[in-house]
Design a protein around this motif. Structure first.
Motif, mmCIF file in Angstrom:
data_model
loop_
_atom_site.group_PDB
_atom_site.id
_atom_site.type_symbol
_atom_site.label_atom_id
_atom_site.label_comp_id
_atom_site.label_asym_id
_atom_site.label_seq_id
_atom_site.Cartn_x
_atom_site.Cartn_y
_atom_site.Cartn_z
ATOM 1 N N GLN A 64 0.852 -1.181 0.000
ATOM 2 C CA GLN A 64 0.000 0.000 0.000
ATOM 3 C C GLN A 64 0.892 1.236 0.000
ATOM 4 O OE1 GLN A 64 -3.337 0.076 -0.187
ATOM 5 N NE2 GLN A 64 -3.417 2.281 -0.129
ATOM 6 N N GLU B 120 -4.498 6.476 -2.936
ATOM 7 C CA GLU B 120 -4.231 5.202 -2.270
ATOM 8 C C GLU B 120 -3.921 4.190 -3.367
ATOM 9 O OE1 GLU B 120 -4.334 4.989 1.076
ATOM 10 O OE2 GLU B 120 -5.292 6.911 1.523
ATOM 11 N N ALA C 259 -1.964 0.546 -4.879
ATOM 12 C CA ALA C 259 -1.360 -0.771 -4.678
ATOM 13 C C ALA C 259 -0.108 -0.789 -5.544
ATOM 14 C CB ALA C 259 -2.329 -1.866 -5.081
#
Length: 106
Positions: free
Chosen positions: A3, A15, A17
């Motif tokens: 993250q 946010e 990945a």
């Protein structure tokens, strides 16, 4: 995957990945985070991917290399937690990393 949170200057939170082995800059560019220009494409040859590492993460991210320190001389509003995002590689230890984008790049 780790993250990664990138906070744009206007406060918008991205946010993401992030794949281990990728850089913060690559993830910012891939996700169109404003303020990360990355003119040199990650070669540590400019200061247009400057970020501020959240203070909770500065020790884990580590200090800039001598070459990165030289490039940070061209950044605007350099602080003790300044880094070039092209030089921060995502690892499992950096899962949850938070960085902030400055108002403008050098």
């Amino acid at each position: 995957m780790a993250q990664l949170t990138i906070i744009a200057f206007d406060g918008t939170r991205y946010e993401l990945a992030a794949d281990e082995g990728s850089t913060v800059m690559e993830n910012a560019v891939r996700n169109s985070v404003p303020g990360i220009e990355a003119e040199c494409g990650g070669a540590c040859a400019c200061a247009t991917c400057h970020v501020y590492v959240d203070e909770a993460w500065t020790e884990k991210v580590g200090a800039p290399s001598p070459m990165e320190e030289d490039m940070l001389d061209f950044a605007v509003d350099v602080r003790p937690n300044s880094r070039l995002s092209c030089q921060i590689k995502i690892t499992a230890a950096l899962d949850g990393l938070v960085v902030n984008v400055p108002e403008r790049q050098g």
